[in-house]
Write an enzyme that holds these catalytic residues in place. Sequence first.
Site, PDB file in Angstrom:
ATOM      1  N   LYS A 168      11.338  15.924 -17.851  1.00 22.41           N
ATOM      2  CA  LYS A 168      12.007  14.960 -16.980  1.00 22.41           C
ATOM      3  C   LYS A 168      11.123  13.729 -16.773  1.00 22.41           C
ATOM      4  CE  LYS A 168      10.298  17.302 -12.824  1.00 22.41           C
ATOM      5  NZ  LYS A 168      10.644  17.883 -11.512  1.00 22.41           N
ATOM      6  N   TYR A 218      -7.711 -10.105  -3.396  1.00 17.12           N
ATOM      7  CA  TYR A 218      -7.102 -10.219  -2.070  1.00 17.12           C
ATOM      8  C   TYR A 218      -7.910  -9.472  -1.011  1.00 17.12           C
ATOM      9  CZ  TYR A 218      -2.949 -11.841  -4.579  1.00 17.12           C
ATOM     10  OH  TYR A 218      -2.072 -12.540  -5.373  1.00 17.12           O
TER      11      TYR A 218
END
Length: 376
Positions: free
Chosen positions: A39, A261
């Site tokens: 999956k 940042y």
Amino acid sequence: MKPQFPTSNLEIDADKVRENVGVVREWIGSDTRLMAVVKANAYGHGAKVMGPVLDPLVDMMAVATLDEAIELRAARVTSPILVMGVPTGETAVSYVTYDITATISDLSHFSILMDGTRYHLNLDTGMHRLGISPNDWASARQQAILNSRLRCGGVYTHYAMADEADHPGVPTQHAQFEKAMEYFDEIPLKYISNGAASLSGQAPMGSIVRTGLPFWGLSPIPPWKQSAQVQSIVKKLQPTTTWVSEVIQQRPIPAGDCVSYGWVWPMPEDGVILTIPVGYAHGFPRNLPPGEAWVAVQTNGGWMRCLLAGRVTMDYILVYAPTKVPAFTKVHLFGGHGMDAWEMARMAETIPYELCTRWTDRVPREVFHLRQPSFE
């Protein structure tokens, strides 16, 4: 659209995947069948390519959604495929059209599925996510008998804490599952164990084991929770995947300066900031800690660990190096000479399953040693 000019790529060794299947076969034993869970795009590794690699080596495959199963059929996978998700009136016909096995996890599903549909029963023994509750097991048996137009091939449940060594929930759930077999004893496949449960040996595995992460050379049990017996098995697994990029710019930086940042980590010494064109939009975890997380940068003498020097941004990471490196020097972000899956997962406060399924379409998968055509 597949990137024409990617800034990084995943290098996946299909031969190592095959060898890992052999390791899994060895630990589950010759009397137990193997269900490959593919999956979420084969845990991020590319279902269209990796499905055909696994197809001749396993007894069955499992996915979460019907679309994932149809994708495997389009890639010419011939193994039985179980969809563990919930069937609907809209999807019912496709189970028959594509010869896909449905999951019945609620009594209402018996009336949804079309004549001739193969299905497995999912029983809730404690996960409380999907599955028929114990109060409805007798009714589920009755419905299975009344709906002989459908073909029941298996019954299963899902452990909630299989990666927890000696957790009392594991034998409790197994006892519940054994109790359910009073109603479903004649069903041929009865299974409960995933990779973690089969590794830990906390309870009998059942007639088939479903697993996915070990195929990529990764243990479903964290290293700090592994018994000596589990460690002896896990060391045979070979990591299959390396996330590769390169240095695109660099600049000198003095000790004490900060980058990216927030300016959250000062440079420990004079050095160089290397810019690498991978960020959280590629699937690189944003919350990796500067000054602790690292990548491997190639040098003439081997590989150099370079610390993450600031916050991960959408498209780039910045790392600290003591000296300059040649332009477009190769970098291993994950696997290879870089951090392994559990080390990165620990720092990102997650698990390898999530790390692998974070990889986005910005990162193409390059699979080596395929031995058969690719339907990518």
